[in-house]
Scaffold this active site. Structure first.
Site, short mmCIF file in Angstrom:
data_model
loop_
_atom_site.label_atom_id
_atom_site.label_comp_id
_atom_site.label_asym_id
_atom_site.label_seq_id
_atom_site.Cartn_x
_atom_site.Cartn_y
_atom_site.Cartn_z
N ILE A 1 0.88 -1.16 0.00
CA ILE A 1 0.00 0.00 0.00
C ILE A 1 0.91 1.21 0.00
CG2 ILE A 1 -1.95 1.17 1.12
CD1 ILE A 1 -2.51 -1.80 0.48
N SER B 1 1.57 5.33 -0.55
CA SER B 1 0.94 6.65 -0.60
C SER B 1 1.78 7.58 -1.48
CB SER B 1 0.82 7.24 0.81
OG SER B 1 -0.01 6.40 1.58
N GLN C 1 11.15 2.65 -2.25
CA GLN C 1 10.21 1.62 -1.81
C GLN C 1 9.27 1.21 -2.94
OE1 GLN C 1 8.43 3.45 1.70
NE2 GLN C 1 9.57 2.02 2.95
N GLU D 1 -0.94 12.26 -0.69
CA GLU D 1 0.40 12.85 -0.70
C GLU D 1 0.79 13.34 0.70
OE1 GLU D 1 2.65 13.78 -3.52
OE2 GLU D 1 3.85 14.30 -1.76
N ARG E 1 1.77 11.90 3.63
CA ARG E 1 1.04 11.29 4.75
C ARG E 1 -0.34 11.92 4.91
NH1 ARG E 1 6.20 11.05 8.67
NH2 ARG E 1 7.17 9.21 7.82
N THR F 1 10.25 15.30 11.29
CA THR F 1 9.11 15.16 10.37
C THR F 1 7.76 15.14 11.11
OG1 THR F 1 9.54 12.79 10.42
CG2 THR F 1 10.35 13.99 8.52
N ASP G 1 0.19 11.67 11.21
CA ASP G 1 -0.10 10.87 10.02
C ASP G 1 -1.59 10.95 9.74
OD1 ASP G 1 -0.35 8.95 8.04
OD2 ASP G 1 0.98 7.52 9.03
N ARG H 1 -3.26 9.68 7.11
CA ARG H 1 -3.69 8.78 6.03
C ARG H 1 -4.78 7.82 6.49
NH1 ARG H 1 2.02 6.40 4.50
NH2 ARG H 1 2.22 6.65 6.74
N THR I 1 5.56 -3.84 4.30
CA THR I 1 5.55 -2.61 5.11
C THR I 1 6.41 -2.74 6.35
OG1 THR I 1 4.13 -0.97 6.18
CG2 THR I 1 3.51 -3.25 6.51
N LYS J 1 -0.51 0.12 9.69
CA LYS J 1 -1.09 -0.16 8.38
C LYS J 1 -1.73 -1.55 8.34
CE LYS J 1 1.33 1.79 4.38
NZ LYS J 1 2.58 1.67 3.60
N1 LIG Z 1 4.03 15.16 6.09
C1 LIG Z 1 5.12 14.61 5.62
N2 LIG Z 1 4.98 13.56 4.78
C2 LIG Z 1 6.08 13.00 4.30
C3 LIG Z 1 7.37 13.46 4.62
N3 LIG Z 1 8.26 12.66 3.97
C4 LIG Z 1 7.56 11.76 3.27
N4 LIG Z 1 6.25 11.95 3.45
C5 LIG Z 1 5.13 11.17 2.91
O1 LIG Z 1 5.03 9.97 3.63
C6 LIG Z 1 4.40 8.98 2.84
C7 LIG Z 1 5.16 7.68 3.06
O2 LIG Z 1 4.97 7.32 4.39
P1 LIG Z 1 6.03 6.69 5.35
O3 LIG Z 1 5.59 7.02 6.74
O4 LIG Z 1 7.41 7.04 4.93
O5 LIG Z 1 5.94 5.15 5.13
P2 LIG Z 1 4.71 4.19 5.43
O6 LIG Z 1 3.96 4.05 4.14
O7 LIG Z 1 3.92 4.60 6.62
O8 LIG Z 1 5.40 2.88 5.91
P3 LIG Z 1 6.02 1.74 5.07
O9 LIG Z 1 4.89 0.90 4.57
O10 LIG Z 1 6.88 1.00 6.01
O11 LIG Z 1 6.81 2.41 3.98
C8 LIG Z 1 4.35 9.54 1.44
O12 LIG Z 1 3.04 9.96 1.18
C9 LIG Z 1 5.27 10.77 1.49
O13 LIG Z 1 4.86 11.81 0.62
C10 LIG Z 1 7.48 14.55 5.53
O14 LIG Z 1 8.55 14.98 5.90
N5 LIG Z 1 6.33 15.09 5.99
#
Ligand SMILES: Nc1nc2c(ncn2[C@@H]2O[C@H](COP(=O)(O)OP(=O)(O)OP(=O)(O)O)[C@@H](O)[C@H]2O)c(=O)[nH]1
Length: 367
Positions: free
Chosen positions: A189, A191, A209, A233, A235, A255, A267, A269, A293, A298
Site C-alpha cells: 500500500i 501513498s 520503496q 500525498e 502522509r 518530520t 499521520d 492517512r 511494510t 497499516k
Molecule cells: N508530512 C510529511 N509527509 C512526508 C514526509 N516525507 C515523506 N512523506 C510522505 O510519507 C508517505 C510515506 O509514508 P512513510 O511514513 O514514509 O511510510 P509508510 O507508508 O507509513 O510505511 P512503510 O509501509 O513502512 O513504507 C508519502 O506519502 C510521502 O509523501 C514529511 O517529511 N512530511
C-alpha cells in the site's frame, strides 16, 4: 458520486482511520526533465540521481543479490483489539485498465479506480495475469465488444484486428479469472509522494520503496502482486503542506513535529480505500495477502473493519542503504533524519528493534 466525506465529520477517529480528504493544489508534472541541459536519454549529473530514478533499481532489473523471494514474518491480528475504523468501506469501481510495459521488460496492468468518497483517481498496479478486477470485468449495459476492450475489460492480450473481449485463441497468456491459491500475493500500500517518486528527492525513501515493491512483484519466482497507489500525498496532508513541513524541517523540526506545528496529525492517512480495492481485485478472504511494510498501524487498518482482507504475513522494507552497508540507496542528511524519526516515533517496539538492528549492522546508527 455521493457527497465527499470530510475529515471534520469524524473527529474522534485515530489518524490512520480518518478519510483525510485534503484538497491539494494541482501539481504540475514535469513532462521532460531538463536539468543542466540534460534530456531524456542523456545522463543526469550523479548528484541528481536518486535510486528511485536510477534504472538498475527499477522493477525486474538484474540485481543478483536480491533475486530471491523476500523473507516474511507471520502475522495474526485476529486476537488484537480492532482499531477504530470507519464501519463502511468506500465503494470503488475500476473504470479502466491498460497494459504498461516497463523500462526493465517487466509488464504490469495499471488499473484506475473511481470511488464515492474523495473524487481522486486511486490506482492499482497489478503484476501477473492472475489478479482481476471484478468491477472492471462486469458487463456495462449497451456496451460493444470494442467498448469493453477500450476500457481494458478483456482477457489475454490485445492485438490489431482483435474483435472480442472474451477468451482469445491467439493469446498465449492463461485465460482464467482467479489466482494461484497456494501463495498469498504480495501487496504494497503506497501513498503518493511527488517529491520522492518524481522530483528526485533524497528527503525520504518513497521512490526506492515503490521500485523495490515493483521489483519483488516482477521477479521470475513471484506469483505476482499489487501495489495499491493511494493519492494521499505527504502522509495525507497534501503536497503544499508537505512542502511547508520541509521548510520547518530545515528550520530544525523533525518530520512529526513539523506536521504538528502545521496543525496536522503526525499521520493523516487512511487505508479503507485500499481495502475496498483489494476486495475488488479478489484479494479478500482467507487466502490472505503478504503485506510489504514496516508500519504496524497499516496492517490492521488495511484489513478493514470486519477483516475483509487478511494480512497473513508481513514483509519488511529495509532501506537499501542499510541492506547494502551504504553501497546502494539514498545518501543525504535529510533521509537520516527522516528514517530516524520514523523508526523512533512511528513504529511499534518490535519493528523499531528490528530496524535499529539492521541500521546498526550496516554501521549507520549505534544502538
Ligand atoms: N508530512 C510529511 N509527509 C512526508 C514526509 N516525507 C515523506 N512523506 C510522505 O510519507 C508517505 C510515506 O509514508 P512513510 O511514513 O514514509 O511510510 P509508510 O507508508 O507509513 O510505511 P512503510 O509501509 O513502512 O513504507 C508519502 O506519502 C510521502 O509523501 C514529511 O517529511 N512530511
Amino acid at each position: 458520486m455521493p457527497a465527499l466525506i470530510l475529515r471534520e465529520a469524524m473527529p474522534d477517529l485515530p489518524s490512520h482511520s480518518s478519510p483525510s480528504y485534503v484538497l491539494s493544489p494541482l501539481a504540475r508534472k514535469i513532462p521532460d526533465y531538463d536539468l543542466n541541459g540534460s534530456r531524456p536519454g542523456s545522463p543526469l549529473p550523479d548528484t541528481l540521481l536518486s535510486p528511485a530514478f536510477t534504472p538498475p533499481s527499477t522493477p525486474g532489473s538484474d540485481t543478483p543479490l536480491y533475486q530471491k523471494e523476500p523473507k516474511s514474518i507471520p502475522v495474526d491480528t485476529s486476537l488484537q483489539r480492532p482499531p477504530k475504523l470507519l464501519e463502511k468501506l468506500p465503494e470503488v469501481e475500476c473504470i479502466v485498465r491498460a497494459r504498461i510495459p516497463t523500462v526493465t521488460g517487466a509488464e504490469m496492468f495499471l488499473h484506475l479506480y473511481q470511488n464515492n468518497v474523495d473524487g481522486k483517481e486511486h490506482l492499482a498496479i497489478v503484476f501477473g495475469d492472475n489478479i482481476r478486477s471484478k468491477s472492471l470485468h462486469a458487463v456495462w449495459p449497451g456496451e460493444t465488444e470494442r467498448d469493453r476492450m477500450t476500457r481494458g475489460a478483456y482477457t489475454g492480450r490485445l492485438h490489431p484486428g482483435r474483435v472480442s473481449s472474451r477468451a482469445d485463441p491467439q493469446s498465449s497468456t492463461p485465460e482464467h479469472i482467479g489466482r494461484d491459491n497456494h501463495t498469498a500475493p504480495l501487496v504494497r500500500i503506497h501513498s503518493e509522494c511527488y517529491t520522492g517518486e518524481t522530483a528526485w528527492s533524497a528527503r525520504c525513501d518513497c521512490g526506492e520503496q515503490l521500485d523495490e515493491a515493483a521489483r519483488l512483484m516482477s521477479l521470475p519466482s513471484s506469483s505476482g502482486g499489487v501495489i495499491i497507489y493511494l493519492r494521499q500525498e505527504g502522509r495525507g496532508i497534501g503536497l503544499g503542506e508537505k512542502l511547508k513541513a520541509y521548510n520547518l524541517q530545515d528550520l530544525g523540526s523533525d518530520t512529526v513535529e513539523a506536521n504538528l506545528l502545521l496543525r496536522h496529525p503526525a499521520d493523516a492517512r487512511s487505508y479503507g480505500m485500499a481495502t475496498a480495492m483489494l476486495l475488488d481485485l479478489g484479494l479478500g478472504g482467507d487466502t490472505g495477502i503478504r503485506l510489504l511494510t514496516n508500519n504496524p498501524d497499516k496492517i490492521r487498518a488495511v484489513e478493514g473493519p470486519k477483516r475483509e482482507v487478511v494480512v497473513k504475513e508481513r514483509v519488511a522494507m529495509v532501506p537499501l542503504a542499510w541492506k547494502t552497508g551504504g553501497k546502494k540507496g539514498i545518501h543525504s542528511d535529510e533521509i537520516e533524519g527522516y528514517l530516524r524519526t520514523k523508526v523512533g516515533k512511528s513504529l511499534a517496539n518490535d519493528d523499531r528493534v528490528t530496524l535499529l538492528m539492521q541500521a546498526s549492522r550496516s554501521g549507520k546508527w549505534a544502538i
